[in-house]
Design an enzyme around this catalytic site. Structure first.
Site, short mmCIF file in Angstrom:
data_model
loop_
_atom_site.label_atom_id
_atom_site.label_comp_id
_atom_site.label_asym_id
_atom_site.label_seq_id
_atom_site.Cartn_x
_atom_site.Cartn_y
_atom_site.Cartn_z
N GLU A 115 1.08 -1.22 -0.03
CA GLU A 115 -0.08 -0.03 -0.08
C GLU A 115 0.81 1.08 0.12
O GLU A 115 1.88 1.26 0.79
CB GLU A 115 -1.01 -0.12 1.20
CG GLU A 115 -1.85 1.16 1.33
CD GLU A 115 -2.80 1.31 2.48
OE1 GLU A 115 -2.71 0.17 3.35
OE2 GLU A 115 -3.47 2.28 2.52
N ARG A 165 5.40 -12.76 9.89
CA ARG A 165 6.14 -11.48 9.57
C ARG A 165 7.39 -11.31 10.03
O ARG A 165 7.67 -11.95 11.21
CB ARG A 165 5.00 -10.26 9.81
CG ARG A 165 4.84 -10.20 11.35
CD ARG A 165 3.87 -9.05 11.73
NE ARG A 165 4.63 -7.87 11.65
CZ ARG A 165 4.29 -6.86 10.82
NH1 ARG A 165 3.39 -6.79 10.00
NH2 ARG A 165 4.63 -5.77 10.92
N LYS A 207 4.37 0.67 9.37
CA LYS A 207 4.41 2.02 8.74
C LYS A 207 3.80 3.08 9.57
O LYS A 207 4.19 4.23 9.41
CB LYS A 207 3.68 1.71 7.32
CG LYS A 207 4.80 1.20 6.20
CD LYS A 207 4.04 1.31 4.97
CE LYS A 207 2.89 0.34 4.84
NZ LYS A 207 2.56 0.17 3.41
P1 ATP Z 1 2.94 -2.26 7.90
O1 ATP Z 1 2.59 -3.47 9.12
O2 ATP Z 1 4.31 -2.15 8.21
O3 ATP Z 1 1.95 -1.27 8.16
P2 ATP Z 1 1.51 -3.29 5.82
O4 ATP Z 1 0.82 -4.62 5.82
O5 ATP Z 1 0.47 -2.31 6.18
O6 ATP Z 1 2.75 -2.92 6.58
P3 ATP Z 1 1.62 -3.39 3.17
O7 ATP Z 1 2.04 -2.43 2.18
O8 ATP Z 1 0.27 -3.53 3.18
O9 ATP Z 1 2.22 -2.80 4.61
O10 ATP Z 1 2.49 -4.50 2.78
C1 ATP Z 1 2.98 -5.27 1.48
C2 ATP Z 1 3.45 -6.72 1.92
O11 ATP Z 1 4.26 -6.70 2.72
C3 ATP Z 1 2.19 -7.21 2.33
O12 ATP Z 1 2.08 -8.35 1.76
C4 ATP Z 1 2.40 -7.52 3.95
O13 ATP Z 1 1.82 -8.71 4.39
C5 ATP Z 1 4.00 -7.74 3.80
N1 ATP Z 1 4.59 -7.27 5.04
C6 ATP Z 1 4.46 -6.06 5.48
N2 ATP Z 1 4.90 -6.10 6.79
C7 ATP Z 1 5.81 -7.19 6.66
C8 ATP Z 1 6.75 -7.73 7.84
N3 ATP Z 1 7.11 -7.16 8.89
N4 ATP Z 1 7.14 -9.04 7.52
C9 ATP Z 1 7.01 -9.70 6.32
N5 ATP Z 1 6.17 -9.12 5.42
C10 ATP Z 1 5.52 -8.12 5.74
MG MG Z 2 -1.54 -3.63 4.77
#
Ligand code: ATP
Ligand code: MG
Length: 561
Positions: free
Chosen positions: A39, A265, A275
């Site tokens: 995102e 994760r 984020k």
């Molecule tokens: P955050 O938890 O930092 O806000 P998010 O999941 O909202 O991250 P996205 O942009 O939706 O951020 O993530 C893109 C991809 O990265 C998704 O498939 C998510 O599952 C993966 N992802 C996010 N954080 C991690 C992490 N700490 N370890 C592994 N994969 C991750």
């Molecule tokens: Mg997300």
């Protein structure tokens, strides 16, 4: 798992790759298609790197492809700056989506048509309840929710209202489109989840064309289906969303039915991979920006001097598991050191200078000594380092009253200056406060190159720079952003480390560093790995410490003999 036990795995030893392998073997899929779906509401962090390496890595290893798809369904939080930064970071990590760059917003028209399809099938309805009312009627983990009074609206009324939502007749929050599933479901995600909400906002790509936007759940699986994703890999938080993912794909005339798989994760000690928290650190001025070298963002790590290969190896080392855990920051630093040790040119810089005058060295004489650029890599060649009567050494390489295990310079003691000569401390000069400000030393001209013809040994080898030919520089030393290994992401302020940045302003560096390029790693001998920071100007060099050497104190006496 200790660092010593880990080795970088060759491809393919985790449960997701096992599934992929089995699906290829059984003929269920001929080509593997994965995607990385960020995102664009912030910069990528090292947790995302795990997901990137997994998705792009699987595509590479199994001859498939990986799409980069922006999940741009929330125009309020998303910005073009983030889209560009994310692309740059994925490329920097060494991955290429080729022509497969997509956006959930590419599918807005199709998603809208599928929403009408659900309404016609009696599987979605327009709800006029407020957000608070919906929250209050959702129930709890132990109690069923309550059905909305609008749940029994006719198909015709729902269609009419949904079209009017799209046409912009209603203000933000006035109505939503919800799936009609089961308000008593044990899985809260199935209690009539929201599919569309009204948002009168400018979208970075579609501008004002839409004032209703699909939810994550309504966009995600259908986007996967449109793109023919075979393995939709996401983190464990989405495990409870999988039944909804499948319900939507089963309810719609989608071109394929991808499968979602969840992995743990990445969590790292002494930092926060979220984020939301990283955005607050930036907005609150706790760091200088998304690329502050203390940030766990890819932009921050890059600026700090971390090579992308080190991140990829780190990700391979930690593997992919189904249970959440916290990885020790030391693991990341181990991978960084391992790479920089192989690649970084050796240089000399004195972080906290102490002046040394070599009394028996001829006044005005000039000399250069030859120094290795890399002790294990002859191809890296040598360089000439100016030597002279006045030098700087590291302040803490001298002690007037050395304890037993201190082998470095002390009154009357002889040490080696790397690549140059043996010197002996003859006199200690102090200021009125009693602080040591200068050492008067002598050198043995017969030890040129750093070895004594009579075979006598010294217990320490010190780095140094010439006073006249070195230049001043600033060095930024980074400590963890948080004081606790598991900072509280909810209210992190109390856990912030007020000493996360230490600036040294009187550093002296040898001439080979004057033209160091940003992003090029160097080892400051005996100090660690550094790289030139983008804040450098022609007048003022600034270096970041990427990571220290593991052994700073204990092994000094043994080094370079
Ligand atoms: P955050 O938890 O930092 O806000 P998010 O999941 O909202 O991250 P996205 O942009 O939706 O951020 O993530 C893109 C991809 O990265 C998704 O498939 C998510 O599952 C993966 N992802 C996010 N954080 C991690 C992490 N700490 N370890 C592994 N994969 C991750
Ligand atoms: Mg997300």
């Amino acid at each position: 798992m200790t660092i010593a036990e880990t080795t970088v795995r060759e491809t393919g030893q985790d449960f997701i790759r096992d599934i992929v392998r089995a699906d290829l073997a059984s003929g269920r899929h001929k080509t593997i298609v994965t995607r990385f779906p960020p995102e664009p509401n912030g910069y990528l962090h090292i947790g995302h790197a795990k997901s990137i390496c997994l998705n792009f890595g699987i595509a590479e290893e199994f001859g498939g492809r990986c799409h980069l798809r922006f999940d741009d369904t929330n125009p309020i939080k998303e910005e073009q700056e983030y889209i560009e930064a994310i692309k740059q970071d994925v490329r920097w990590l060494g991955f290429d989506w080729g022509e497969h760059l997509y956006h959930a917003s590419d599918y807005f028209e199709q998603l809208y048509a599928w929403a009408e399809h659900l309404i016609r099938a009696g599987k979605a309805y327009v709800d006029d309840q407020t957000q608070e009312e919906m929250r209050a009627t959702r129930g709890t983990l132990t109690e069923a929710g309550t059905e909305s009074p609008y749940r029994r609206r006719s198909v015709a009324e729902n269609l009419d209202l949904f079209r009017r939502m799209r046409a912009g007749e209603f203000p933000n929050g006035a109505r939503v489109l919800r799936a009609k599933i089961d308000m008593a479901s044990g899985n809260i995600n199935l209690r009539d989840p929201v599919l569309y909400r009204i948002l009168h906002a400018e979208h970075p790509r579609t501008g004002r064309a839409w004032c209703i936007y699909p939810s994550y759940d309504f966009a995600h699986g259908q986007s996967d289906a449109i793109e023919g994703i075979t393995h939709s890999i996401c983190t464990l938080e989405f495990e409870d969303h999988r039944p909804l993912y499948d319900w939507l794909l089963d309810s719609l005339p989608v071109p394929s039915h991808p499968h979602q798989y969840e992995f743990a994760r990445l969590n790292l000690t002494y930092t926060v991979l979220s984020k939301r928290v990283l955005t607050e650190l930036v907005r609150g001025g706790h760091v200088t920006g998304w690329d502050d070298p203390r940030m766990p963002t890819l932009a921050g790590l890059r600026r700090r001097g971390v090579p992308p290969t080190a991140i990829r190896d780190f990700v391979k080392r930690i593997g992919v598991a189904k249970a959440n855990s916290i990885v020790d920051m030391a693991m990341l630093e181990f991978s960084i050191r391992e790479h920089l040790n192989k690649t970084a040119r050796r240089r000399m810089a004195v972080l906290r200078p102490l002046k040394v005058v070599i009394e028996n060295y001829p006044e005005g004489a000039n000399e250069e000594v030859e120094a290795l650029n890399h002790p294990d890599d002859p191809a890296a060649g040598t360089r000439r380092v100016p030597f002279g009567r006045e030098l700087f050494i590291e302040h803490d390489d001298f002690l007037e009253n050395p304890p037993k295990k201190f082998f470095r310079l002390a009154p009357g003691r002889e040490v080696r200056l790397r690549y140059a000569y043996f010197i002996t401390c003859r006199e200690v000069i102090k200021n009125s406060a009693g602080e040591v400000t200068e050492l008067r030393c002598s050198y043995d001209p017969a030890t040129k190159g750093g070895n004594a013809p009579d075979g006598r040994k010294v217990q320490a080898t010190l780095h140094w720079v010439s006073a006249k030919d070195s230049r001043p520089a600033e060095v930024r030393l980074y400590n963890p952003l948080f004081t606790r290994p598991d900072p509280n992401a909810g209210s992190f302020a109390a856990d912030l480390n007020s000493n996360s940045l230490e600036v040294l302003v009187a550093v002296r560096v040898e001439p080979a560093l004057f033209n160091a390029r940003a992003g090029e790693a160097v080892q400051f001998e005996r100090q660690g790995y550094f790289c030139r920071d983008s804040d450098s100007t022609p007048e003022r060099l600034v270096f970041n410490r990427t990571v220290g050497l593991r052994d700073t104190w204990a092994k000094v006496g043994k080094s370079n003999t």
